[in-house]
Enzyme design. Structure first.
Site, mmCIF file in Angstrom:
data_model
loop_
_atom_site.group_PDB
_atom_site.id
_atom_site.type_symbol
_atom_site.label_atom_id
_atom_site.label_comp_id
_atom_site.label_asym_id
_atom_site.label_seq_id
_atom_site.Cartn_x
_atom_site.Cartn_y
_atom_site.Cartn_z
ATOM 1 N N ARG A 64 0.811 -1.222 0.000
ATOM 2 C CA ARG A 64 0.000 0.000 0.000
ATOM 3 C C ARG A 64 0.840 1.267 0.000
ATOM 4 O O ARG A 64 0.380 2.330 -0.407
ATOM 5 C CB ARG A 64 -1.002 -0.030 1.151
ATOM 6 C CG ARG A 64 -2.088 -1.083 0.930
ATOM 7 C CD ARG A 64 -3.101 -1.081 2.047
ATOM 8 N NE ARG A 64 -2.616 -1.754 3.230
ATOM 9 C CZ ARG A 64 -2.845 -3.030 3.536
ATOM 10 N NH1 ARG A 64 -3.571 -3.771 2.727
ATOM 11 N NH2 ARG A 64 -2.375 -3.571 4.631
ATOM 12 N N GLU A 101 0.998 -5.791 13.586
ATOM 13 C CA GLU A 101 -0.220 -5.832 14.399
ATOM 14 C C GLU A 101 -0.884 -7.208 14.313
ATOM 15 O O GLU A 101 -1.441 -7.693 15.277
ATOM 16 C CB GLU A 101 -1.182 -4.726 13.926
ATOM 17 C CG GLU A 101 -2.291 -4.419 14.923
ATOM 18 C CD GLU A 101 -3.320 -3.425 14.376
ATOM 19 O OE1 GLU A 101 -3.199 -2.994 13.211
ATOM 20 O OE2 GLU A 101 -4.253 -3.113 15.127
HETATM 21 P P1 AMP Z 1 2.452 -1.817 11.608
HETATM 22 O O1 AMP Z 1 3.760 -2.455 11.282
HETATM 23 O O2 AMP Z 1 1.737 -2.499 12.726
HETATM 24 O O3 AMP Z 1 2.584 -0.332 11.826
HETATM 25 O O4 AMP Z 1 1.523 -2.067 10.364
HETATM 26 C C1 AMP Z 1 1.558 -1.238 9.286
HETATM 27 C C2 AMP Z 1 1.228 -1.941 7.999
HETATM 28 O O5 AMP Z 1 0.147 -2.864 8.123
HETATM 29 C C3 AMP Z 1 0.826 -0.942 6.979
HETATM 30 O O6 AMP Z 1 1.443 -1.326 5.771
HETATM 31 C C4 AMP Z 1 -0.667 -1.031 6.891
HETATM 32 O O7 AMP Z 1 -1.041 -1.033 5.556
HETATM 33 C C5 AMP Z 1 -1.039 -2.348 7.540
HETATM 34 N N1 AMP Z 1 -2.005 -2.239 8.652
HETATM 35 C C6 AMP Z 1 -1.799 -2.602 9.947
HETATM 36 N N2 AMP Z 1 -2.858 -2.404 10.713
HETATM 37 C C7 AMP Z 1 -3.800 -1.878 9.916
HETATM 38 C C8 AMP Z 1 -5.148 -1.427 10.129
HETATM 39 N N3 AMP Z 1 -5.744 -1.505 11.331
HETATM 40 N N4 AMP Z 1 -5.799 -0.913 9.074
HETATM 41 C C9 AMP Z 1 -5.209 -0.847 7.852
HETATM 42 N N5 AMP Z 1 -3.954 -1.253 7.586
HETATM 43 C C10 AMP Z 1 -3.254 -1.778 8.592
#
Ligand code: AMP
Length: 180
Positions: A64, A101
């Protein structure tokens, strides 16, 4: 960015409960991208934020982060560097595994994609736990760029992902969501 413009873009983000796994409130930005006015507002705001920073490379995080990463690179007159999932990049890479996450992941970047003369803007669509961007920052820093900036379109503030980044790295997001 003016408050009503932020609210307009935020209103275009679609929330999908329990995707991709139960308990996650997934922020679907595709609905903000498909609206031409919303896309234009985000584009103008991000270019305004970084136009005077001397950015030479934009690193977009698969997948994304590729969408606005390329828009930003073109708008800032910088090059674009993809940071990808393992096995996708054809030349020699460096890689890192990290926790996100929902689950674990590995990212890779071409080892010759950035050099010590570069001012790098790292971009992803959303900051959740920050694990993805923190791993990406580690990788990029091994190539010794002059300076690194980090940007997200959207930030889930309650997850406190920002705390993973060192104080000398400027982190921005266009808007955030609380309590989800
Ligand atoms: P993080 O490493 O936890 O900050 O996750 C970020 C990545 O996971 C990004 O590339 C987002 O596109 C995707 N992502 C994680 N959690 C979400 C969420 N609640 N909604 C949308 N995209 C998410």
């Amino acid at each position: 960015m003016e408050k009503e413009k932020i609210e307009f873009v935020k209103s275009k983000v679609r929330n999908i409960p329990d995707f991709p796994v139960k308990g996650i409130q997934f922020k679907d930005l595709t609905t903000a991208f498909k609206d031409s006015e919303s896309l234009r507002i985000m584009c103008d705001a991000l270019i305004e934020l970084y136009k005077d920073k001397g950015i030479t490379k934009v690193v977009g995080i698969e997948a994304r982060g590729f969408i606005f990463g390329s828009i930003l690179a073109a708008g800032l007159g910088a090059g674009f560097v993809p940071l990808r999932k393992p096995g996708k990049l054809p030349a020699k890479t460096i890689q890192k595994t990290y926790t996100k996450e929902y689950g674990e992941d590995t990212i890779e970047i071409h080892e010759d994609s950035i050099n010590e003369n570069d001012v790098v803007l790292m971009h992803d669509d959303l900051l959740a736990t920050g694990g993805t961007m923190a791993a990406a920052l580690d990788l990029v820093k091994t190539m010794n760029p002059k300076k690194v900036y980090i940007n997200f379109i959207c930030e889930l503030v309650d997850l406190k992902g920002r705390s993973l980044f060192p104080a000398d790295v400027e982190v921005t997001s266009l808007f955030d969501f609380e309590g989800e």
